[in-house]
Design a protein around this motif. Sequence first.
Motif, PDB file in Angstrom:
ATOM      1  N   MET A   1       5.566   2.303  -2.993  1.00 42.83           N
ATOM      2  CA  MET A   1       5.725   2.525  -4.404  1.00 42.83           C
ATOM      3  C   MET A   1       4.494   2.024  -5.166  1.00 42.83           C
ATOM      4  SD  MET A   1       8.901   1.729  -6.988  1.00 42.83           S
ATOM      5  CE  MET A   1      10.021   1.603  -5.676  1.00 42.83           C
ATOM      6  N   ASN A   2       3.926   0.903  -4.702  1.00 39.48           N
ATOM      7  CA  ASN A   2       2.744   0.366  -5.370  1.00 39.48           C
ATOM      8  C   ASN A   2       1.571   1.328  -5.279  1.00 39.48           C
ATOM      9  OD1 ASN A   2       4.008  -1.988  -6.198  1.00 39.48           O
ATOM     10  ND2 ASN A   2       3.475  -3.081  -4.335  1.00 39.48           N
ATOM     11  N   ASP A   3       1.424   2.004  -4.142  1.00 39.26           N
ATOM     12  CA  ASP A   3       0.340   2.977  -3.978  1.00 39.26           C
ATOM     13  C   ASP A   3       0.495   4.127  -4.965  1.00 39.26           C
ATOM     14  OD1 ASP A   3      -0.751   1.470  -1.934  1.00 39.26           O
ATOM     15  OD2 ASP A   3       0.231   2.627  -0.346  1.00 39.26           O
ATOM     16  N   ILE A   4       1.710   4.617  -5.098  1.00 37.39           N
ATOM     17  CA  ILE A   4       1.975   5.719  -6.034  1.00 37.39           C
ATOM     18  C   ILE A   4       1.679   5.264  -7.462  1.00 37.39           C
ATOM     19  CG2 ILE A   4       3.759   7.220  -7.003  1.00 37.39           C
ATOM     20  CD1 ILE A   4       5.101   7.090  -4.204  1.00 37.39           C
ATOM     21  N   ALA A   5       2.091   4.052  -7.790  1.00 36.85           N
ATOM     22  CA  ALA A   5       1.844   3.535  -9.139  1.00 36.85           C
ATOM     23  C   ALA A   5       0.348   3.472  -9.430  1.00 36.85           C
ATOM     24  CB  ALA A   5       2.483   2.153  -9.299  1.00 36.85           C
ATOM     25  N   ARG A   6      -0.434   3.026  -8.455  1.00 37.12           N
ATOM     26  CA  ARG A   6      -1.889   2.962  -8.649  1.00 37.12           C
ATOM     27  C   ARG A   6      -2.476   4.370  -8.813  1.00 37.12           C
ATOM     28  NH1 ARG A   6      -1.607  -1.523  -5.409  1.00 37.12           N
ATOM     29  NH2 ARG A   6      -1.693  -0.356  -3.471  1.00 37.12           N
ATOM     30  N   GLU A   7      -2.037   5.294  -7.966  1.00 37.37           N
ATOM     31  CA  GLU A   7      -2.541   6.669  -8.035  1.00 37.37           C
ATOM     32  C   GLU A   7      -2.262   7.303  -9.398  1.00 37.37           C
ATOM     33  OE1 GLU A   7      -0.890   9.105  -4.951  1.00 37.37           O
ATOM     34  OE2 GLU A   7      -1.666   7.798  -3.366  1.00 37.37           O
ATOM     35  N   ARG A   8      -1.088   7.064  -9.930  1.00 38.43           N
ATOM     36  CA  ARG A   8      -0.664   7.697 -11.189  1.00 38.43           C
ATOM     37  C   ARG A   8      -0.980   6.842 -12.419  1.00 38.43           C
ATOM     38  NH1 ARG A   8       0.364  12.410  -9.026  1.00 38.43           N
ATOM     39  NH2 ARG A   8       2.050  12.506  -7.556  1.00 38.43           N
ATOM     40  N   ASN A   9      -1.486   5.621 -12.157  1.00 45.30           N
ATOM     41  CA  ASN A   9      -1.825   4.693 -13.234  1.00 45.30           C
ATOM     42  C   ASN A   9      -0.613   4.384 -14.118  1.00 45.30           C
ATOM     43  OD1 ASN A   9      -3.614   2.953 -14.516  1.00 45.30           O
ATOM     44  ND2 ASN A   9      -4.163   4.461 -16.050  1.00 45.30           N
ATOM     45  N   ILE A  15       8.342   3.907 -11.913  1.00 47.74           N
ATOM     46  CA  ILE A  15       8.691   4.749 -10.774  1.00 47.74           C
ATOM     47  C   ILE A  15      10.098   4.424 -10.294  1.00 47.74           C
ATOM     48  CG2 ILE A  15       8.130   5.325  -8.383  1.00 47.74           C
ATOM     49  CD1 ILE A  15       5.186   4.711  -9.145  1.00 47.74           C
ATOM     50  N   ALA A  16      10.404   3.142 -10.181  1.00 47.39           N
ATOM     51  CA  ALA A  16      11.733   2.730  -9.724  1.00 47.39           C
ATOM     52  C   ALA A  16      12.822   3.261 -10.648  1.00 47.39           C
ATOM     53  CB  ALA A  16      11.803   1.206  -9.630  1.00 47.39           C
ATOM     54  N   ALA A  17      12.582   3.204 -11.949  1.00 44.87           N
ATOM     55  CA  ALA A  17      13.566   3.698 -12.918  1.00 44.87           C
ATOM     56  C   ALA A  17      13.756   5.211 -12.771  1.00 44.87           C
ATOM     57  CB  ALA A  17      13.133   3.347 -14.338  1.00 44.87           C
ATOM     58  N   ALA A  18      12.660   5.940 -12.582  1.00 41.82           N
ATOM     59  CA  ALA A  18      12.752   7.394 -12.409  1.00 41.82           C
ATOM     60  C   ALA A  18      13.516   7.739 -11.137  1.00 41.82           C
ATOM     61  CB  ALA A  18      11.350   8.006 -12.370  1.00 41.82           C
ATOM     62  N   LEU A  19      13.259   7.005 -10.061  1.00 37.71           N
ATOM     63  CA  LEU A  19      13.984   7.238  -8.810  1.00 37.71           C
ATOM     64  C   LEU A  19      15.468   6.956  -8.983  1.00 37.71           C
ATOM     65  CD1 LEU A  19      11.479   5.700  -6.240  1.00 37.71           C
ATOM     66  CD2 LEU A  19      11.984   8.123  -6.582  1.00 37.71           C
ATOM     67  N   GLU A  20      15.783   5.897  -9.688  1.00 35.67           N
ATOM     68  CA  GLU A  20      17.193   5.554  -9.918  1.00 35.67           C
ATOM     69  C   GLU A  20      17.894   6.638 -10.738  1.00 35.67           C
ATOM     70  OE1 GLU A  20      19.882   2.045 -11.968  1.00 35.67           O
ATOM     71  OE2 GLU A  20      17.874   1.537 -11.254  1.00 35.67           O
ATOM     72  N   ALA A  22      17.153   9.688 -10.825  1.00 30.25           N
ATOM     73  CA  ALA A  22      17.271  10.880  -9.982  1.00 30.25           C
ATOM     74  C   ALA A  22      18.281  10.691  -8.852  1.00 30.25           C
ATOM     75  CB  ALA A  22      15.909  11.238  -9.402  1.00 30.25           C
ATOM     76  N   GLY A  23      18.828   9.484  -8.739  1.00 29.00           N
ATOM     77  CA  GLY A  23      19.825   9.222  -7.707  1.00 29.00           C
ATOM     78  C   GLY A  23      19.253   8.996  -6.317  1.00 29.00           C
ATOM     79  N   VAL A  24      17.969   8.667  -6.252  1.00 33.64           N
ATOM     80  CA  VAL A  24      17.329   8.413  -4.968  1.00 33.64           C
ATOM     81  C   VAL A  24      17.707   7.012  -4.492  1.00 33.64           C
ATOM     82  CG1 VAL A  24      15.112   8.166  -3.769  1.00 33.64           C
ATOM     83  CG2 VAL A  24      15.412   9.937  -5.512  1.00 33.64           C
ATOM     84  N   ALA A  25      18.218   6.926  -3.275  1.00 26.95           N
ATOM     85  CA  ALA A  25      18.600   5.625  -2.715  1.00 26.95           C
ATOM     86  C   ALA A  25      17.343   4.805  -2.438  1.00 26.95           C
ATOM     87  CB  ALA A  25      19.388   5.811  -1.437  1.00 26.95           C
ATOM     88  N   GLN A  26      17.392   3.553  -2.845  1.00 21.25           N
ATOM     89  CA  GLN A  26      16.283   2.646  -2.574  1.00 21.25           C
ATOM     90  C   GLN A  26      16.756   1.583  -1.604  1.00 21.25           C
ATOM     91  OE1 GLN A  26      14.097   1.371  -6.060  1.00 21.25           O
ATOM     92  NE2 GLN A  26      14.988   3.046  -7.233  1.00 21.25           N
TER      93      GLN A  26
END
Length: 80
Positions: A1-9, A15-20, A22-26
């Motif tokens: 998740m940290n890599d994605i955050a860096r890529e997207r600035n 990201i965690a909130a968006a995944l939640e 969307a119903g994505v299990a973490q």
Amino acid sequence: MNDIARERNIHRTTIAAALERAGVAQRPKGMNAEQVDQAVEFYVSGLSLATVGSRLGFTARTIRAELLKRDVKMRPRPGW
């Protein structure tokens, strides 16, 4: 998740909130009792905190914190 955050600035919590939403299990946060039991067994057998962490998918810092909660005596770090 940290890599994605860096890529997207953006922040990782965004990201965690968006995944939640969307119903994505973490993965669960922290270690469960069985994982801590296994960590104790590995560490007492002589493995390093880093090795135990790698085997269980947690950082050495998390492993250390959980072992201290179980009153496991920490070995001195090499070279200290």
